[in-house]
Design a protein around this motif. Structure first.
Motif: not given
Length: 348
Positions: A173-181, A246-248, A253-254
């Motif tokens: 699972l990848v959270i965030g599809a910005g450049p790094v994700g 972020s906290e969310d 992720a966990i």
């Protein structure tokens, strides 16, 4: 401490972060390279999510006024004492991390963990300017100025993917599809990982994640996201890469990783967060931070880009002048940008 100093070139244009949510184009003195350093004319410089965090006042390492910008290429125009003049006129990508060179981390190839670590664009003036000064030892020759400016974010993604341990047959699972994700998705895909789910609230970026190998994408968050993930992966994912921070997202992720799985925190959005400690213990979840990259990671990223892995001219990169700095940072602080990566071309 590095100081700006006027030299033969007149004062140059720079995009300066002057206050929270405020970017201004200003004339600044042209830097003069100290011993072992070079002066570069910046060609292209990418906007990093951590810079956006600084713009919003959410990155504790950055303090205004500051010229940010650490993902860049440039042409050497002047060399400092002790540097070969053969570098003049050549195009390079720059590793912005500067280590002390003699601590246990530097000697182990982990300059990114050096206790005296300095970073161009944080501790020294960065590349949101027509000219920037950098150590000659941090230069990596490249053939394309736009593609070369992707070396830094690609190296960051490369390290996160490597630390995740994900391989053939794993679910990620990848959270965030910005450049790094998004780049992590690309690396996972070419590495043979077929089960890759990506979450982001920006549907434009999710589209690119799908093109780059995501098997599934979700544009929901919070409890709704977790419910959907548990329907497709009831035991959880083998590995989760949180490219937001972020906290969310760290909590998600966990909660989304399987028992005995691994969570990689690479995003740097929130500093203080609350996480489910008992769940981590009872499920033997491994959590690992991934900060930047090693010199080896950066070198490999340059080699991968030189091989033609990514084409920044396919439409996922947008290039803008420094004068659009305020607009650009406001856009990237929101959720509607059309692009995976935005770059500035300081020279116009």
């Amino acid at each position: 401490m590095f100081k700006f100093q006027l030299n033969a070139i007149t004062a140059v244009k720079a995009l300066v972060w002057t206050a929270v949510r405020r970017m201004e184009v200003k004339d600044v003195p042209t830097p003069t390279p100290q011993p072992g350093w070079v002066l570069m004319r910046v060609r292209y410089v990418g906007v990093c999510g951590s810079d956006v965090g600084g713009f919003l006042g959410k990155n504790e390492l950055r303090r205004p006024p500051l010229i940010m910008g650490h993902e860049f290429t440039g042409v050497v125009e002047e060399v400092g004492p002790g540097v070969s003049k053969d570098l003049i006129g050549r195009l390079f990508a720059v590793n912005p991390i500067i280590g002390c060179g003699h601590c246990r981390y530097c000697r182990s190839g982990l300059k990114n963990l050096c206790l005296m670590r300095k970073i161009i664009g944080i501790d020294y003036p960065g590349a949101y300017a027509e000219y920037v000064a950098v150590p000659a030892d941090n230069l990596y020759p490249v053939s394309d100025p736009v593609r070369g400016a992707l070396a830094e974010p690609l190296a960051t993604s490369m390290r996160a993917v490597r630390l995740s341990g994900a391989g053939l047959g794993d679910s990620v699972l990848v959270i965030g599809a910005g450049p790094v994700g998004a780049l992590a998705v690309k690396l996972l895909s070419i590495g043979g990982v077929k089960d890759v789910t990506v979450i982001d609230i920006n549907r434009n970026r999710l589209e690119w994640a799908g093109r780059w190998g995501a098997s599934s994408t979700l544009s929901v968050t919070g409890d709704e996201a977790l419910k959907s993930l548990r329907e497709t992966h009831p035991e959880g994912f083998d590995a989760v890469i949180d490219a937001v921070g972020s906290e969310d997202t760290r909590g998600l992720a966990i909660n989304a990783v399987r028992r005995g799985g691994r969570v990689i925190f690479v995003g740097l959005h929130d500093n203080e967060v609350t996480i489910p400690g008992n769940l981590i213990v009872r499920s033997e979840i491994e959590i690992k931070g991934s900060f930047s990259y090693t010199d080896e990671d950066f070198l490999k990223a340059v080699r991968v880009l030189e091989s033609g892995l990514l084409d920044p001219r396919e439409g996922w990169v947008d290039i803008r002048p420094l004068e659009r700095g305020q607009e650009t940072f406001e856009e990237l602080a929101g959720t509607e940008t059309k692009y995976v990566k935005v770059m500035f071309n300081p020279g116009g």
